[in-house]
Structures are given as structure tokens and as C-alpha cells.
Design a protein around this motif. Structure first.
Motif, PDB file in Angstrom:
ATOM      1  N   CYS A  15      -2.323  11.392  -0.377  1.00 52.73           N
ATOM      2  CA  CYS A  15      -1.877  11.864  -1.706  1.00 52.73           C
ATOM      3  C   CYS A  15      -1.913  13.387  -1.747  1.00 52.73           C
ATOM      4  O   CYS A  15      -0.938  14.034  -2.165  1.00 52.73           O
ATOM      5  CB  CYS A  15      -2.785  11.329  -2.809  1.00 52.73           C
ATOM      6  N   GLU A  16      -3.024  13.949  -1.323  1.00 52.03           N
ATOM      7  CA  GLU A  16      -3.169  15.404  -1.336  1.00 52.03           C
ATOM      8  C   GLU A  16      -2.143  16.071  -0.420  1.00 52.03           C
ATOM      9  O   GLU A  16      -1.555  17.096  -0.770  1.00 52.03           O
ATOM     10  CB  GLU A  16      -4.593  15.809  -0.921  1.00 52.03           C
ATOM     11  N   ARG A  17      -1.883  15.498   0.747  1.00 49.23           N
ATOM     12  CA  ARG A  17      -0.912  16.064   1.678  1.00 49.23           C
ATOM     13  C   ARG A  17       0.490  16.059   1.063  1.00 49.23           C
ATOM     14  O   ARG A  17       1.211  17.054   1.108  1.00 49.23           O
ATOM     15  CB  ARG A  17      -0.901  15.285   2.999  1.00 49.23           C
ATOM     16  N   ILE A  18       0.863  14.941   0.459  1.00 49.28           N
ATOM     17  CA  ILE A  18       2.192  14.833  -0.155  1.00 49.28           C
ATOM     18  C   ILE A  18       2.326  15.825  -1.309  1.00 49.28           C
ATOM     19  O   ILE A  18       3.346  16.498  -1.442  1.00 49.28           O
ATOM     20  CB  ILE A  18       2.462  13.392  -0.628  1.00 49.28           C
ATOM     21  N   LEU A  19       1.299  15.937  -2.108  1.00 47.42           N
ATOM     22  CA  LEU A  19       1.360  16.882  -3.230  1.00 47.42           C
ATOM     23  C   LEU A  19       1.443  18.324  -2.734  1.00 47.42           C
ATOM     24  O   LEU A  19       2.212  19.120  -3.264  1.00 47.42           O
ATOM     25  CB  LEU A  19       0.155  16.700  -4.154  1.00 47.42           C
ATOM     26  N   ASP A  50       0.815  -1.213   0.000  1.00 40.84           N
ATOM     27  CA  ASP A  50       0.000   0.000   0.000  1.00 40.84           C
ATOM     28  C   ASP A  50       0.850   1.265   0.000  1.00 40.84           C
ATOM     29  O   ASP A  50       0.435   2.294  -0.515  1.00 40.84           O
ATOM     30  CB  ASP A  50      -0.959   0.007   1.187  1.00 40.84           C
ATOM     31  N   ALA A  51       2.042   1.214   0.573  1.00 42.10           N
ATOM     32  CA  ALA A  51       2.943   2.377   0.534  1.00 42.10           C
ATOM     33  C   ALA A  51       3.388   2.632  -0.907  1.00 42.10           C
ATOM     34  O   ALA A  51       3.449   3.779  -1.352  1.00 42.10           O
ATOM     35  CB  ALA A  51       4.155   2.154   1.435  1.00 42.10           C
ATOM     36  N   ALA A  52       3.668   1.565  -1.630  1.00 42.26           N
ATOM     37  CA  ALA A  52       4.043   1.704  -3.038  1.00 42.26           C
ATOM     38  C   ALA A  52       2.866   2.248  -3.845  1.00 42.26           C
ATOM     39  O   ALA A  52       3.051   3.107  -4.718  1.00 42.26           O
ATOM     40  CB  ALA A  52       4.506   0.364  -3.604  1.00 42.26           C
ATOM     41  N   LEU A  53       1.669   1.766  -3.538  1.00 44.68           N
ATOM     42  CA  LEU A  53       0.472   2.263  -4.221  1.00 44.68           C
ATOM     43  C   LEU A  53       0.313   3.758  -3.988  1.00 44.68           C
ATOM     44  O   LEU A  53       0.087   4.521  -4.925  1.00 44.68           O
ATOM     45  CB  LEU A  53      -0.769   1.515  -3.722  1.00 44.68           C
ATOM     46  N   LEU A  54       0.462   4.188  -2.761  1.00 45.01           N
ATOM     47  CA  LEU A  54       0.338   5.608  -2.438  1.00 45.01           C
ATOM     48  C   LEU A  54       1.333   6.432  -3.251  1.00 45.01           C
ATOM     49  O   LEU A  54       0.957   7.406  -3.910  1.00 45.01           O
ATOM     50  CB  LEU A  54       0.577   5.832  -0.943  1.00 45.01           C
ATOM     51  N   HIS A  55       2.586   6.044  -3.238  1.00 46.58           N
ATOM     52  CA  HIS A  55       3.605   6.819  -3.951  1.00 46.58           C
ATOM     53  C   HIS A  55       3.413   6.756  -5.461  1.00 46.58           C
ATOM     54  O   HIS A  55       3.661   7.744  -6.162  1.00 46.58           O
ATOM     55  CB  HIS A  55       4.997   6.361  -3.536  1.00 46.58           C
ATOM     56  N   PHE A  56       2.962   5.631  -5.969  1.00 52.21           N
ATOM     57  CA  PHE A  56       2.665   5.518  -7.399  1.00 52.21           C
ATOM     58  C   PHE A  56       1.549   6.489  -7.782  1.00 52.21           C
ATOM     59  O   PHE A  56       1.660   7.220  -8.773  1.00 52.21           O
ATOM     60  CB  PHE A  56       2.267   4.075  -7.740  1.00 52.21           C
ATOM     61  N   LEU A  57       0.477   6.527  -6.988  1.00 47.91           N
ATOM     62  CA  LEU A  57      -0.643   7.425  -7.284  1.00 47.91           C
ATOM     63  C   LEU A  57      -0.229   8.894  -7.183  1.00 47.91           C
ATOM     64  O   LEU A  57      -0.641   9.713  -8.006  1.00 47.91           O
ATOM     65  CB  LEU A  57      -1.818   7.138  -6.345  1.00 47.91           C
ATOM     66  N   VAL A  58       0.576   9.221  -6.185  1.00 51.06           N
ATOM     67  CA  VAL A  58       1.038  10.604  -6.033  1.00 51.06           C
ATOM     68  C   VAL A  58       1.851  11.020  -7.260  1.00 51.06           C
ATOM     69  O   VAL A  58       1.626  12.092  -7.832  1.00 51.06           O
ATOM     70  CB  VAL A  58       1.866  10.772  -4.738  1.00 51.06           C
ATOM     71  N   ALA A  59       2.783  10.180  -7.674  1.00 52.85           N
ATOM     72  CA  ALA A  59       3.606  10.506  -8.846  1.00 52.85           C
ATOM     73  C   ALA A  59       2.745  10.640 -10.101  1.00 52.85           C
ATOM     74  O   ALA A  59       2.919  11.573 -10.892  1.00 52.85           O
ATOM     75  CB  ALA A  59       4.684   9.445  -9.051  1.00 52.85           C
ATOM     76  N   ALA A  60       1.808   9.722 -10.270  1.00 56.48           N
ATOM     77  CA  ALA A  60       0.939   9.765 -11.455  1.00 56.48           C
ATOM     78  C   ALA A  60       0.051  11.003 -11.438  1.00 56.48           C
ATOM     79  O   ALA A  60      -0.100  11.691 -12.456  1.00 56.48           O
ATOM     80  CB  ALA A  60       0.100   8.501 -11.526  1.00 56.48           C
TER      81      ALA A  60
END
Length: 114
Positions: free
Chosen positions: A99-103, A62-72
């Protein structure tokens, strides 16, 4: 060993005629390395790193999913989420908030660098 499968499918547009369905960390890593059309910025690099850690069993899928979605999302790639994303449970809601927080953090950091 942790499972590298995601509980949901992400479909990302490669071109106007081609889409990739991504169900697990290995598919995400392959997409990042072979089919990525966005900038290879820090968010992209974090997605690659998180996928690598997840494949090695050092981080949850799920951590990889989060970072993948953020990058995309940051790259403005066209993303489609499988039908099961439409029922926002706590996981999905939390994932999108993160995702929103990281962006936001990434945008804030870039604006202070100039």
C-alpha cells in the motif's frame, strides 16, 4: 472459481453515523460503485478494475483488497480494521508495505506531471 472472501474485515466510514463492513470483493465493489465518497481518481479506478477481475475469477481477492485499501487510504477515508489485523502476520505486513509503495509511486508520478 477463487473465493472472493477476504481473510480480514475492513470497516470504512460512509458518514459520521454510518459505516460499512466489507468482508469480500463483491461488497468492496458495491461500496466503490454506490457509497464511495472519495475522488474517483486512478487509484479508485484500479480498485474497481481489480474487484471486477477478482469477481470474474481472473485475479485473487487479496489483490482487490490491496487496491481497495490503497484507494481508501489515499482518499483519506476513515478505515477501521478488524481485530485480526492487529496481529501483523507476513500477509498484513506485506499488504501495508505494498500500500505504501503504491501510494509513494502515485505521489511521485503526480509530482513529475506538474
Amino acid at each position: 472459481m477463487q473465493s472472493d472472501f477476504w481473510s480480514r474485515t475492513v470497516t470504512i466510514e460512509i458518514s459520521s453515523h454510518e459505516k460499512a463492513k466489507i468482508n469480500n470483493v463483491r461488497q468492496a465493489a458495491e461500496f466503490l460503485l454506490k457509497s464511495w465518497r472519495g475522488p474517483k481518481d486512478d487509484l479508485y479506478k484500479q480498485a474497481v478494475i481489480q474487484c471486477t477481475h477478482a469477481i470474474k475469477g481472473e485475479a485473487p481477492a487479496d489483490a482487490a483488497l490491496l487496491h481497495f485499501l490503497v484507494a481508501a487510504k489515499q482518499s483519506k477515508a476513515r478505515i477501521e480494521l478488524s481485530e485480526d489485523w492487529s496481529k501483523p502476520d507476513e500477509f498484513v505486513s506485506g499488504l501495508w508495505r505494498e500500500c505504501e509503495r503504491i501510494l509513494r509511486t502515485s505521489i511521485d508520478e503526480r509530482s513529475t506531471d506538474t
